[in-house]
Design a protein around this motif. Structure first.
Motif, PDB file in Angstrom:
ATOM      1  N   GLU A 164      -5.698  10.958  -1.505  1.00  0.00           N
ATOM      2  CA  GLU A 164      -5.074  11.090  -0.194  1.00  0.00           C
ATOM      3  C   GLU A 164      -3.852  11.997  -0.217  1.00  0.00           C
ATOM      4  N   SER A 218       0.812  -1.216   0.000  1.00  0.00           N
ATOM      5  CA  SER A 218       0.000   0.000   0.000  1.00  0.00           C
ATOM      6  C   SER A 218       0.839   1.256   0.000  1.00  0.00           C
ATOM      7  N   ASP A 235      -1.786   7.647  -4.187  1.00  0.00           N
ATOM      8  CA  ASP A 235      -3.226   7.867  -4.096  1.00  0.00           C
ATOM      9  C   ASP A 235      -3.503   9.367  -4.231  1.00  0.00           C
TER      10      ASP A 235
END
Length: 606
Positions: free
Chosen positions: A554, A546, A551
């Motif tokens: 985010e 992750s 992202d």
């Protein structure tokens, strides 16, 4: 433009009827360089030129405002008062203050958002400079006999200096020469302290029109900067201003702090990108779009369509970086922040001589790229909206002779005009790639990161009234308009200098800008190695790591903010899409800005 919704928008003092001989933007018979203001000021070699320069500016100011060769009239060419300069009109196509404004037409002579942005400002600076040098030559003859020869020669060599706002020296703030109220020079009457004309210009007549109570300089010490919907009013007898406080005084501490922040976050990254762009359409302005061909559905060619994902292509024009400097130097209520009145601040000319310098350097790097036919989207005082323009379009109101106007084809080569720049001279005759390498090293945001990360913003123009900025923060999801630009999370911004909102203006056109987020990522310790899908899977669990996924939701926060500190949502500000990508600048083809040669990390639409 940031206009108010008033039909009585122009100055109450229109230009008088021309009774003197036409004003000509004259070339110089001898070739001399325009110098960096940091080299020009305080250097004994150029002291006689500097003495003349300061006196010439003041003499320029002292001309009666009706005189077409006065500072007031020449500054008014750019925007307000939206009346003919030197009798130059558009005939039946002349700007009409009420009906044309409602259509969204720009009322000044200047070109913004089209391919003539750089070329139009070139004879503008030439006109200003030639009038200034005439003043210098007149003053030089007034010196005592034992100094006259030196000053006559200095006047001959005098050219208007530039301020390189992306120089590392600007990390310290604005040059003191623009901030101090007095300056010591040697005049024909000897050494004396004089009022510094580069700090501000005092308006001889009203500029714009009075606003509501509390929002005019006459309301000091309770002056409140007007709404972004209105261009600030400057009454006769009041000076130009930068970041005004409640007493209508410059806030130099705010000016210096903001300028120093944006050197590394906006100015240097912007120029670094710009000197990679080999296509004139991409380089020339912030208003081009779609592709390199004009069709019925693509009037404004220049970069990939903003309505579809285009991989890692991105774009940083000279006008985009230029716009940011205006916002940062003027600040809320400051003249430089508003296109209509910017040219009355003397810093405007140092800024635009530098823009011309960057234009000239880009021409040396890419000598075969030049103007293609395009559309003047916004219109000008003499040209209607959507007029076709090219290198043969008259650059009004600048006269080459009494009967001819300068054209872009006339001013392509600066040496023919009688001026040059030190770096142009330094690399003249060498391989253009040598100059490009020098410029990329000069403006590289930092020397440590070969892989650079960018956020690309595609912004629909004309969504909002008034100049505003779209700030980009990294790894700070709760960033707001109150988050300071000194925050380590702040990466940079895209400036929307001429935001206007008209039903017919700027329809379906976009501004595309990129923000280099590499330095912010490094400050925050965010991973910046190449994305390699083969390394993203944990060998033990078989799951994606992750921490390796970029992202956008985010990690990237977009914060549109007006000069008054108020904010709106990205969608309300016209943000259509953001994309994130990276390049290894030292390895990719030099034309990487328009090719899918980098690493793409996805997009987000609004």
């Amino acid at each position: 433009m940031g206009l108010s919704h008033s039909s009585n928008y122009h100055s109450s003092h229109v230009r008088s009827v021309v009774t003197s001989e036409p004003v000509i933007a004259e070339t110089f018979p001898d070739l001399y360089p325009r110098l960096d203001i940091l080299d020009f000021y305080g250097n004994e070699t150029y002291r006689p030129q500097f003495d003349l320069f300061i006196q010439s500016y003041q003499s320029f100011y002292d001309h009666t405002y009706e005189d077409m060769r006065s500072y007031y009239q020449v500054s008014g060419i750019h925007g307000l008062p939206y009346t003919p300069y030197d009798g130059v009109t558009g005939g039946e196509h002349e700007y009409n203050n009420q009906s044309e404004w409602e259509k969204g037409r720009w009322g000044g002579y200047c070109h913004h958002g089209d391919v003539l942005f750089g070329p139009w400002h070139r004879p503008y600076m030439l006109l200003f400079e030639s009038l200034l040098v005439k003043e210098a030559k007149r003053i030089a003859l007034q010196y005592p006999d034992n100094e006259k020869e030196k000053y006559v020669e200095a006047a001959k060599q005098l050219r208007h200096p530039y301020w390189d706002w992306a120089d590392e020296e600007t990390l310290k703030g604005v040059p003191e020469l623009f901030l101090t109220s007095e300056i010591e020079i040697n005049t024909p009457q000897g050494k004396k302290k004089v009022k510094n004309p580069l700090q501000s210009y005092t308006l001889p007549v009203d500029l714009s029109h009075p606003l509501g109570e509390g929002h005019n300089p006459t309301d000091k010490p309770h002056y409140k900067v007007p709404s972004r919907r209105h261009v600030p009013f400057t009454p006769a007898g009041y000076p130009t201003i930068r970041y005004p406080n409640s007493n209508y005084e410059d806030q130099n501490d705010v000016l210096n702090r903001n300028v120093s922040v944006y050197v590394s976050t906006v100015f240097r990254p912007g120029l670094y990108q710009m000197f990679h762009i080999s296509d004139y359409l991409h380089f020339s302005n912030h208003g081009v779009r779609s592709n390199n061909k004009q069709t019925a559905n693509s009037l404004f060619p220049g970069h990939p369509s903003p309505l579809k994902v285009v991989g890692t292509s991105h774009f940083a024009s000279i006008e985009t970086v230029h716009d940011t400097l205006h916002l940062i130097v003027g600040g809320l209520g400051g003249h430089m922040a508003y296109a209509d009145i910017a040219a009355f601040d003397p810093m405007f000319y140092f800024h635009h001589v530098n823009v011309d310098r960057l234009f000239a350097l880009w021409q040396e790097v890419f000598p075969d790229s030049w103007i293609q036919q395009n559309i003047d989207l916004n219109g000008t005082f003499t040209e209607e909206m959507y007029t076709k323009i090219d290198e043969h379009t008259d650059l009004t109101p600048f006269r080459k002779t009494e009967t001819e106007f300068w054209k872009s084809s006339d001013i392509r080569y600066i040496e023919k005009l009688g001026y040059t720049y030190p770096q142009v001279t330094m690399f003249k005759g060498q391989d253009p790639k040598t100059l490009q390498a020098y410029l990329l090293k000069l403006y590289k945001p930092d020397p440590y990161h070969r892989r650079r990360f960018f956020v690309k913003l595609t912004v629909e123009s004309g969504k909002l009234i008034g100049p505003y900025a779209i700030r980009v923060f990294v790894d700070l999801k709760n960033a707001t308009t109150q988050t300071p630009v000194t925050s380590p999370h702040f990466a940079g911004l895209v400036a929307m200098w001429r935001g206007t909102k008209h039903s017919h203006a700027n329809n379906n056109t976009f501004v595309v800008g990129t923000v280099d987020i590499t330095a912010a990522m490094e400050r925050l310790g965010i991973r910046s190695q190449t994305y390699d899908v083969s390394q993203e899977v944990n060998d033990t669990t078989g799951l994606m790591n992750s921490t390796s996924i970029f992202d956008i939701d985010e990690d990237i926060k977009i914060v549109p903010v007006f000069l008054d500190g108020k904010g709106v949502s990205p969608k309300e500000a016209g943000v259509n899409m953001i994309e994130v990508f990276s390049f290894e600048h030292d390895k990719v083809d030099k034309n990487f800005l328009v090719e899918n040669t980098g690493q793409y990390y996805g997009s987000k639409e609004f």
